[in-house]
Each structure stands twice: as C-alpha cells, then as structure tokens.
Design an enzyme around this catalytic site. Sequence first.
Site, PDB file in Angstrom:
ATOM      1  N   VAL A  54       6.198   2.941  -3.209  1.00 26.20           N
ATOM      2  CA  VAL A  54       6.974   2.028  -4.055  1.00 26.20           C
ATOM      3  C   VAL A  54       6.195   0.741  -4.296  1.00 26.20           C
ATOM      4  O   VAL A  54       6.201   0.195  -5.407  1.00 26.20           O
ATOM      5  CB  VAL A  54       8.357   1.728  -3.436  1.00 26.20           C
ATOM      6  CG1 VAL A  54       9.094   0.660  -4.233  1.00 26.20           C
ATOM      7  CG2 VAL A  54       9.208   2.998  -3.373  1.00 26.20           C
ATOM      8  N   GLY A  59      11.145  10.245  -3.171  1.00 27.00           N
ATOM      9  CA  GLY A  59      12.084   9.377  -2.468  1.00 27.00           C
ATOM     10  C   GLY A  59      11.823   9.328  -0.973  1.00 27.00           C
ATOM     11  O   GLY A  59      12.192   8.377  -0.291  1.00 27.00           O
ATOM     12  N   THR A 102       0.811  -1.223   0.000  1.00 27.82           N
ATOM     13  CA  THR A 102       0.000   0.000   0.000  1.00 27.82           C
ATOM     14  C   THR A 102       0.845   1.275   0.000  1.00 27.82           C
ATOM     15  O   THR A 102       0.309   2.380  -0.031  1.00 27.82           O
ATOM     16  CB  THR A 102      -0.946   0.020   1.231  1.00 27.82           C
ATOM     17  OG1 THR A 102      -0.148  -0.083   2.419  1.00 27.82           O
ATOM     18  CG2 THR A 102      -1.936  -1.132   1.182  1.00 27.82           C
ATOM     19  N   GLY A 103       2.176   1.131   0.049  1.00 27.55           N
ATOM     20  CA  GLY A 103       3.072   2.288   0.044  1.00 27.55           C
ATOM     21  C   GLY A 103       3.345   2.782  -1.367  1.00 27.55           C
ATOM     22  O   GLY A 103       2.916   2.185  -2.360  1.00 27.55           O
ATOM     23  N   GLN A 107      17.310  15.422  -5.659  1.00 26.88           N
ATOM     24  CA  GLN A 107      16.424  14.289  -5.489  1.00 26.88           C
ATOM     25  C   GLN A 107      14.951  14.654  -5.309  1.00 26.88           C
ATOM     26  O   GLN A 107      14.607  15.580  -4.572  1.00 26.88           O
ATOM     27  CB  GLN A 107      16.913  13.424  -4.315  1.00 26.88           C
ATOM     28  CG  GLN A 107      18.300  12.878  -4.584  1.00 26.88           C
ATOM     29  CD  GLN A 107      18.777  11.834  -3.593  1.00 26.88           C
ATOM     30  OE1 GLN A 107      19.982  11.648  -3.448  1.00 26.88           O
ATOM     31  NE2 GLN A 107      17.884  11.146  -2.906  1.00 26.88           N
ATOM     32  N   HIS A 136      15.066  11.540  -9.823  1.00 25.13           N
ATOM     33  CA  HIS A 136      16.314  12.088  -9.280  1.00 25.13           C
ATOM     34  C   HIS A 136      17.239  12.509 -10.425  1.00 25.13           C
ATOM     35  O   HIS A 136      17.308  11.831 -11.461  1.00 25.13           O
ATOM     36  CB  HIS A 136      17.046  11.038  -8.452  1.00 25.13           C
ATOM     37  CG  HIS A 136      16.353  10.661  -7.181  1.00 25.13           C
ATOM     38  ND1 HIS A 136      15.290  11.357  -6.654  1.00 25.13           N
ATOM     39  CD2 HIS A 136      16.611   9.626  -6.307  1.00 25.13           C
ATOM     40  CE1 HIS A 136      14.918  10.783  -5.518  1.00 25.13           C
ATOM     41  NE2 HIS A 136      15.685   9.734  -5.293  1.00 25.13           N
ATOM     42  N   ARG A 180      21.974  -4.136   2.361  1.00 23.84           N
ATOM     43  CA  ARG A 180      22.837  -3.749   1.235  1.00 23.84           C
ATOM     44  C   ARG A 180      24.325  -3.931   1.500  1.00 23.84           C
ATOM     45  O   ARG A 180      25.067  -4.368   0.631  1.00 23.84           O
ATOM     46  CB  ARG A 180      22.555  -2.284   0.838  1.00 23.84           C
ATOM     47  CG  ARG A 180      21.205  -2.091   0.188  1.00 23.84           C
ATOM     48  CD  ARG A 180      20.955  -0.622  -0.070  1.00 23.84           C
ATOM     49  NE  ARG A 180      19.584  -0.365  -0.535  1.00 23.84           N
ATOM     50  CZ  ARG A 180      18.961   0.771  -0.381  1.00 23.84           C
ATOM     51  NH1 ARG A 180      19.565   1.796   0.203  1.00 23.84           N
ATOM     52  NH2 ARG A 180      17.725   0.926  -0.817  1.00 23.84           N
ATOM     53  N   SER A 198      -3.382  -1.748   7.741  1.00 19.67           N
ATOM     54  CA  SER A 198      -3.877  -1.898   6.366  1.00 19.67           C
ATOM     55  C   SER A 198      -4.459  -3.288   6.084  1.00 19.67           C
ATOM     56  O   SER A 198      -5.004  -3.521   5.007  1.00 19.67           O
ATOM     57  CB  SER A 198      -2.749  -1.627   5.364  1.00 19.67           C
ATOM     58  OG  SER A 198      -2.320  -0.284   5.453  1.00 19.67           O
ATOM     59  N   CYS A 204      18.157   4.168  -4.680  1.00 20.58           N
ATOM     60  CA  CYS A 204      17.703   4.706  -5.969  1.00 20.58           C
ATOM     61  C   CYS A 204      18.772   5.562  -6.654  1.00 20.58           C
ATOM     62  O   CYS A 204      19.033   5.406  -7.849  1.00 20.58           O
ATOM     63  CB  CYS A 204      16.417   5.503  -5.785  1.00 20.58           C
ATOM     64  SG  CYS A 204      16.439   6.628  -4.379  1.00 20.58           S
TER      65      CYS A 204
END
Length: 329
Positions: free
Chosen positions: A12, A157, A9-10, A153, A234, A97, A38, A126
């Site tokens: 992204v 974001g 639901t966000g 940016q 961006h 990451r 949600s 990103c």
Amino acid sequence: MKVAVVGATGMVGEVMLKVLAERNFPVTELIPVASEKSVGKEIEFKGKKYKVVGLQTAVDMKADIALFSAGGETSSEWAPKFAEAGTTVIDNSSAWRMDPSKKLIVPEINAAELTKEDKIIANPNCSTIQLVMVLAPLHKKYNIKRVIVSTYQSITGTGVKAVQQLENEYAGIKGEMAYKYQIHRNAIPQCDSFEENGYTKEEMKLVRETQKIIGDKSIAVTATAIRIPVVGGHSEAVNVEFSNDFDVNEVRKILHHTDGVTVQDNNDTYTYPMPLYAEGKDDVFVGRIRRDESQPNSINMWIVADNLRKGAATNTIQIAEYLVANSLV
C-alpha cells in the site's frame, strides 16, 4: 507540505507514493518510513531518490502529515507519538477505526466532520469504502434498513506474501504460505481471524464501519468475506432493503451523479464491473443493478474497486487533500 509515508516499502505504501505523484499532492519534503530492516534503503519519488528512515527519526522530523500503512500494532504505538509532535496522522490500519474519539472518513461522504483538532484520522477498511460509496447516496434517498454483502476479495489485500504464494502456485513451486490453504483455483471463505460470534474480523469491520461512516447504527448489516485468486480488486454482491420503494432507473441516476462512482450496467452490451478493469483506477464501479423480486423495497448490486487505490491509498490521500484545501493542517 512535509509528508511522511509510514510503511513506504510495503504494497500500500508503494501505491501511496504513486498516487501522491499522480495527484500532484503538494509534497515539498518526503519522509519515507519503514521498519528497521528497511532503514537506509532508497526509494524514488518524482525522479528523486530518498533514504528510508526509522519511526523515531520520522517523529523528530515533524512532518505536517503522516500517511500510515504499517499495520495496527505500529499505528497503535506510533500514531500518538507523531500526533504529539504536531503531525496529523491518517491511518490505514484498523487500530483507530472504531475508537469513538477518532473520525472514520470517506471524503465524499463525511469529510465535513474533520476539524483542526483531529490529529489521528482513521481510513476505513478497503471493502467497507467501496460499499459505503454506493450505499450513502441511496440511504439519503430511500433509508436503508438492511444490507447483505458477500465479498470476493483480491489477494493483494493480504499483501506481498499472498501475491508470492499465488505466483508460486501458478508455477508449481513450493514456498511460504500466506494462507492456510492453496489459493490458486480456490476460494477461501475466511478473510482475517475469527471472532467469538463465528464471523471473521473482516466481516465485522463491514458491519461496524458502515454504521459509523453513514452515521446510522440502525442499519442492519451482515457479511460473508471470501478470498479469491484475483489481483485487481475486491468485488461485492450486495442486497439492500430500503424503508421506501424505489425506481431502478432513479437508483442508476443517483449513482451516476455520485462523485467517485461509475455505473457500468448494460446487459445488452455485457457491461458490468470486474476487477480486471478496476485495477489501477480510483473510482468505485457498480452494476448488475436489479430489483430483488423476492421481497419488497429491495435491490441487488455488484460493486467493484481496486482495494489498493480507493480502498486504501487514494482514500488516504483524498483525506489529506481535504485537510490541505480547508486549512486543517
């Protein structure tokens, strides 16, 4: 292919669903996942309605692939639970990451590193993705010594709250603030929180992730990340110093033949990348390619991409496509 979208639901997550449909990813069963508030809401995918479920329910449903875009804390806690259940997780947060045991993947550059054993795969930041898409092919040819990057940016974001702040400011309405300052008619030289060295987390992501994806820690990277009142994507002003000299036209040719990169570079027709035209597209756009006349073996470029697509959702789904195509899931 049973696919869970965590954070469905966000901002992204919604783009992920859109890209899954556009690219005809082989979804036989969709599992939209979000926070408890949600759960029970309905989302639509390819003309069919699906009920949002909670994280534990989604784990128990044993998806083949889980696409995560729900923030670092959620990923840190729940990605291992999905992985233990046999699900391959592709995570869009910063949680994994820089974990040395996890792969950080931009498919056009390093998808060949992936194996069946990789159950948690990290999607880069990103602003890093669009940068390395241009740097990687040039590094192979000329060997990059140093990169100076300034990013401009999009507020997308930061998320829905930032978009709402800008819209409120346009309309002269006082409301909830995503930033410490007004963003309308402003540029804020801070993306994410500050680290001890005076750089922000966003700036240090550009340093560390670039080196990891390209696979060369000797590349010196320094960054300044700026938030501007733009929605479409961006932009990055990039200065690159090579070990070897180059021909500017050859640089254009290399980039022209790089999958996922579009060269927009014609001063006579005022053709150059802009977020206005990058929005909704999957390519990374590069232009204003010119020799840096102040020092040897150096070049300036302007790189633009839609941060919600190639910078997030599209790259995540391209990783999933690679896994499916190579029977790694």
